[in-house]
Design an enzyme around this catalytic site. Structure first.
Site: not given
Length: 745
Positions: A22-25, A28, A44, A144
Site C-alpha cells: 500500500g501507499t499512504g500520504g 509505502n 513501512k 483516520d
C-alpha cells in the site's frame, strides 16, 4: 525486485521484497520475505522528504507502535539488521504481516455490493471496537479509521481484524489538515473536516461509518457525493438519523433505520440502529452517548457489548423454508423454546424435531443454549433445523424470496433505460437477490444433509440392535439345543431306574412341561422376518446415499450468480459517456435463477421426503426389534432357570440316595449278630440279580464322622433293627413310601 529508495543492491541480505502492499500520504508499505526461514514482515518506509516537525512525528509513531500490544492493533516488531537503515533521514517501521488484505478489498467484491454477511459484520464490530477501546484507554486517537486501515488475518480458521496506520505522520499543522487527509475525507468526523478541535469521538464517527458500509454496502450519507457537497445537506440532520439518500426528484430523504437489503437478522437490526445513532451523531459532544458511571465508559461501548453478547438461535423450518430467530434468555429450557416455536410455526412441541448441522437431535434435558455455539455469531454461521415428525412428505418447493422494489421494477420492464449511477444500485440489489436464492438453496441442502446424518445415526442404532438380536437369538438356539438333549437324556435315565429306584409323578410331569416349554421358546428365537425388513431398509438407505439428489445440485445457480457478478463488474467499469442502459441481460439471469431454484428444490424435497419416510420405517421397526430382543432374553432366562431347577432336583435325588445307602451300611456294620437280609432280598425276585443304579455312590469313609454318627444313633439301633426285620418280612415294601413333597417346591 523493487527496492525502497536508498537501498543498495544486496543490502537486504536474506530479505527480499515481494510486493507493494500500500501507499499512504507519506510512506509505502512493502512485504518482505526471508529467503530461508519463510518469515514475512511488512516494512513501512517514508517516500517523501519531511520537515523536521513531521520527521519527529514519524519517529514518535514508531515509538508508540512498539509500545502497543493488542490483538486488534497491528504489532510493531524489530527491523531486521540487514534492513535497518535510514530512508529520507527517517527509520523504517517493521510490522506483523496480515495476509488477508484490507477491508476495502473485501467490500469491493461484487458479492458484497449490498453489504457483508451478518457473521462478518459482528466479527468486525467486536474486533475493531475492542481495538479502538484499547487505543482510547492509552490516550491514542486514530483519526483516520477507514476500510483501507483495517487489515485481516486468519488465525486458526477465524478472521481477525486489526487496525493499522495510526496516523501520527498525518497530524500536520492545523492550517492544512484537510489536505493531509486527501482520499479519506468520506470517513472523517465533521469537526476534523471543518478544522475544529476534536476529541476521541472522531473515531466513533469513522467507526460508525465503516460499520454502516459493511451492513449496507455503501456509506450512510449521500455516498455518491463529495464530502464538501453532502456536509452542507447533512449537518442539520436529526440526531437519530443514520441514513440519507437522494430521491429521483433531488430531494434528500432522511431515515433513522437501516436500508434494505442487508444481511442482519431482525433481532439485531433495532439495537444496531440504536448503536449507529450514537456513533453518527453530528454533535461531537453527544456522539457515543453519555459515560456509563458503572462501567466507566461511553454508552456506545456498553451497547456494542450488549449486541455482541446477544444469544440468538436461528432455526430453519424445513416445512416452510423460512428462518425464524429467537433471543435466548440465559436460563431458558429447550421445552420453553419449543413452546415459542409452536406459537410461531404451528408445529406441536411433541412433533418437533430439532437437529444440529451434524444430524444430532437436541437434548431436551439440556438448556436451550445448546442451540448456539460459543464464539459463533450470525445466521450464516450456524443453524438449527426444524422438522415436523408428524409429516414424512414435504411438498415444496416454496415461494422464492421477495424481490426488492428496485429489482421488481426492472423485472416488470427489463428494457427501461436508467441512468448508470442509479442502475449500479439496482444491479447491486439484483446480484444480492441472485446470491440470496443460491444461499437459500444451500441452507435447505444443509438441512437435508442433517436429515441424512440423522437417518444414518438411526440406521447405526438399528444395526447395533440387529447384531445384538442375532447374537441373542443364536445363544438362545444353542441353549435350547443343549437343554432339549440334556432333558431327553435325563428322562431316559429316569425311566430306566424308576421301576426299582426313585420315582415321582410330579417330577416327571414337571420335566415334561419343561420340554414342551423349550419347544415353544424355539419359536421365540425365529427372527428371520425382522432380519429381512432390516436388510431391506439398509438397501434403501444405501440407494438414498448413492442418489445424485443427495449431493449438491447448485452448480447452475452458482454459474448464474457468477454471470450476474460479471455483468455488475462491466457496469461499474463503463465509461462516463454511457449514461443510460437497460437491464435485459440481468433480468434474464434473475428469471433463469428462479427457475433453476424451483427445479433443484423440487428434487431436494422429493429426496428429503424419501429420507424422512425411511427414517420413519426405522422408528416403527425399532420397537418390534426391542420386543423380539426382550422376548428372547426372557426365554433365555427361563431356559436357564429350568435347567438350574432340574439340576437341583437331580442333586436332591442323589442326596436322598446317598443318605439311604449310608444308613444301610451303618446298620449292617453295627448289627454283627443280627441276620440282616441283603439289599437284593428287598427287591422283587425278577430284579434281585440286577445291579442297582445307585450302587456306584461311595459310602462316606471319614472315621471321625462315622464314629460321631454311630455314637449319636446308638439309642436308635434297636428301633432300626425292628424296621429292617419288618422290611425283610414284607417284600412289597419299597422306597415309594418316602415323602416326595419337595418336588413341588
Amino acid at each position: 525486485m523493487e527496492r525502497p529508495p536508498g537501498l543498495r543492491p544486496g543490502a537486504g541480505g536474506p530479505w527480499e521484497m515481494r510486493e507493494r502492499l500500500g501507499t499512504g500520504g507519506f510512506g509505502n508499505v512493502s512485504l518482505y520475505q526471508h529467503r530461508e526461514l519463510d518469515l514475512k514482515i511488512a516494512i513501512k518506509s517514508c517516500r517523501l522528504e519531511l520537515s523536521s516537525k513531521n520527521r519527529e512525528r514519524w519517529c514518535h509513531e514508531i515509538q508508540i507502535m512498539k509500545k502497543l500490544d493488542h490483538a486488534n492493533v497491528v504489532k510493531a516488531c524489530d527491523v531486521p539488521e540487514e534492513l535497518n537503515f535510514l530512508i529520507n533521514d527517517v527509520p523504517l517501521l517493521a510490522m506483523e504481516y496480515c495476509s488477508g488484505g484490507d477491508l476495502r478489498k473485501l467490500l469491493n467484491k461484487p458479492e458484497n455490493c449490498c453489504g457483508l454477511k451478518e457473521s462478518q459484520i459482528l466479527s468486525l464490530l467486536s474486533d475493531i471496537g475492542s481495538g479502538i477501546r484499547y487505543l482510547h484507554e492509552n490516550k491514542i486517537i486514530h483519526r483516520d479509521l477507514k476500510p483501507e486501515n483495517i487489515v485481516l488475518q486468519d488465525v486458526g480458521g477465524k478472521t481477525i481484524h486489526k487496525i493499522i496506520d495510526l496516523g501520527y505522520a498525518k497530524d500536520v499543522d492545523q492550517g492544512s489538515l484537510c489536505t493531509s487527509f486527501v482520499g479519506t475525507l468520506q470517513y472523517l468526523a465533521p469537526e476534523l473536516f471543518e478544522n475544529k478541535p476534536y476529541t476521541a469521538t472522531v473515531d466513533y464517527w469513522s467507526f460508525g461509518t465503516m460499520v454502516f458500509e459493511c451492513i449496507a454496502g455503501y456509506r450512510p450519507f449521500l455516498h455518491h457525493l463529495q464530502p464538501f457537497t453532502w456536509h452542507e445537506k447533512i449537518k442539520k440532520k436529526d440526531p437519530k438519523c443514520i441514513f440519507a439518500c437522494e430521491e429521483m426528484t433531488g430531494e434528500v430523504r432522511f431515515s433513522s433505520h437501516l436500508p434494505q437489503p442487508n444481511s442482519l437478522c431482525s433481532l439485531i437490526v433495532e439495537p444496531m440502529e440504536s448503536w449507529l445513532q450514537l456513533m453518527l451523531n453530528w454533535d461531537p459532544q453527544q456522539r457515543g452517548g453519555p459515560i456509563d458511571l458503572t462501567l466507566k465508559q461511553p454508552r456506545c461501548f456498553a451497547l456494542m457489548d450488549h449486541i455482541l453478547n446477544l444469544k440468538i438461535v436461528h432455526i430453519l423450518n424445513m416445512t416452510s423454508a423460512k428462518i425464524i430467530s429467537f433471543l435466548l434468555p440465559c436460563d431458558e429450557s429447550l421445552h420453553s423454546l419449543q413452546s415459542r416455536i409452536e406459537r410461531e410455526t404451528g408445529i406441536n412441541t411433541g412433533s418437533q424435531e430439532l437437529l444440529s448441522e451434524t444430524g444430532i437431535s437436541l437434548d431436551p434435558r439440556k438448556p436451550a443454549s445448546q442451540c448456539v455455539l460459543d464464539g459463533v455469531r450470525g445466521c450464516d454461521s450456524y443453524m438449527v433445523y426444524l422438522f415436523d415428525k408428524s409429516k414424512t412428505v414435504y411438498e415444496g418447493p416454496f415461494a422464492s424470496r421477495s424481490l426488492s422494489d428496485c429489482v421488481n421494477y426492472i423485472v416488470q420492464d427489463s428494457k427501461i433505460q436508467l441512468p448508470i449511477i442509479q442502475l449500479r444500485k439496482v444491479w447491486a440489489e439484483a446480484v444480492h437477490y441472485v446470491s440470496g436464492l443460491k444461499e437459500d438453496y444451500s441452507r435447505l441442502f444443509q438441512g437435508q444433509r442433517a436429515a441424512m446424518l440423522s437417518l444414518l445415526r438411526y440406521n447405526a442404532n438399528l444395526t447395533k440392535m440387529k447384531n445384538t438380536l442375532i447374537s441373542a437369538s443364536q445363544q438362545l438356539k444353542a441353549k435350547l439345543e443343549f437343554f432339549r438333549k440334556s432333558i431327553q437324556l435325563d428322562l431316559e435315565r429316569y425311566s430306566e431306574q424308576m421301576t426299582y429306584g426313585i420315582s415321582s409323578e410330579k417330577m416327571l410331569k414337571a420335566w415334561k412341561e419343561m420340554e414342551e416349554k423349550a419347544i415353544h421358546y424355539s419359536e421365540v428365537g425365529v427372527i428371520g422376518y425382522l432380519e429381512d425388513q432390516i436388510m431391506s431398509l439398509h438397501t434403501e438407505i444405501m440407494e438414498l446415499q448413492k442418489s445424485p439428489y443427495g449431493r449438491r445440485q447448485g452448480d447452475l445457480m452458482e454459474s448464474l450468480e457468477q454471470r450476474a457478478i460479471d455483468l455488475y463488474k462491466q457496469l461499474k467499469h463503463r465509461p462516463p459517456d454511457h449514461l443510460y442502459s437497460d437491464s435485459t441481460e440481468m433480468v434474464k439471469i434473475i428469471v433463469h435463477t428462479v427457475q433453476s431454484q424451483d427445479r433443484v428444490l423440487k428434487e431436494l424435497f422429493g429426496h428429503l421426503s424419501k429420507l424422512l419416510g425411511c427414517k420413519q420405517k426405522i422408528i416403527d421397526l425399532l420397537p418390534k426389534v426391542e420386543v423380539a430382543l426382550s422376548n428372547i432374553k426372557e426365554a433365555d432366562n427361563t431356559v436357564m432357570f429350568m435347567q438350574g431347577k432340574r439340576q437341583k432336583e437331580i442333586w436332591h435325588l442323589l442326596k436322598i440316595a446317598c443318605t439311604q445307602s449310608s444308613a444301610r451300611s451303618l446298620v449292617g456294620s453295627s448289627l454283627e449278630g443280627t441276620v440282616t437280609p441283603p439289599v437284593s432280598a428287598w427287591l422283587p425276585p425278577t430284579l434281585a440279580d440286577r445291579e442297582h443304579p445307585l450302587t456306584c455312590v461311595v459310602t462316606p469313609q471319614d472315621g471321625e464322622t462315622l464314629a460321631q454318627m454311630i455314637e449319636e444313633n446308638l439309642n436308635c439301633l434297636g428301633h432300626l433293627s425292628t424296621i429292617i426285620r419288618e422290611a425283610n418280612e414284607d417284600q412289597s415294601s419299597s422306597l415309594m413310601s418316602l415323602d416326595w413333597s419337595w418336588l413341588a417346591e
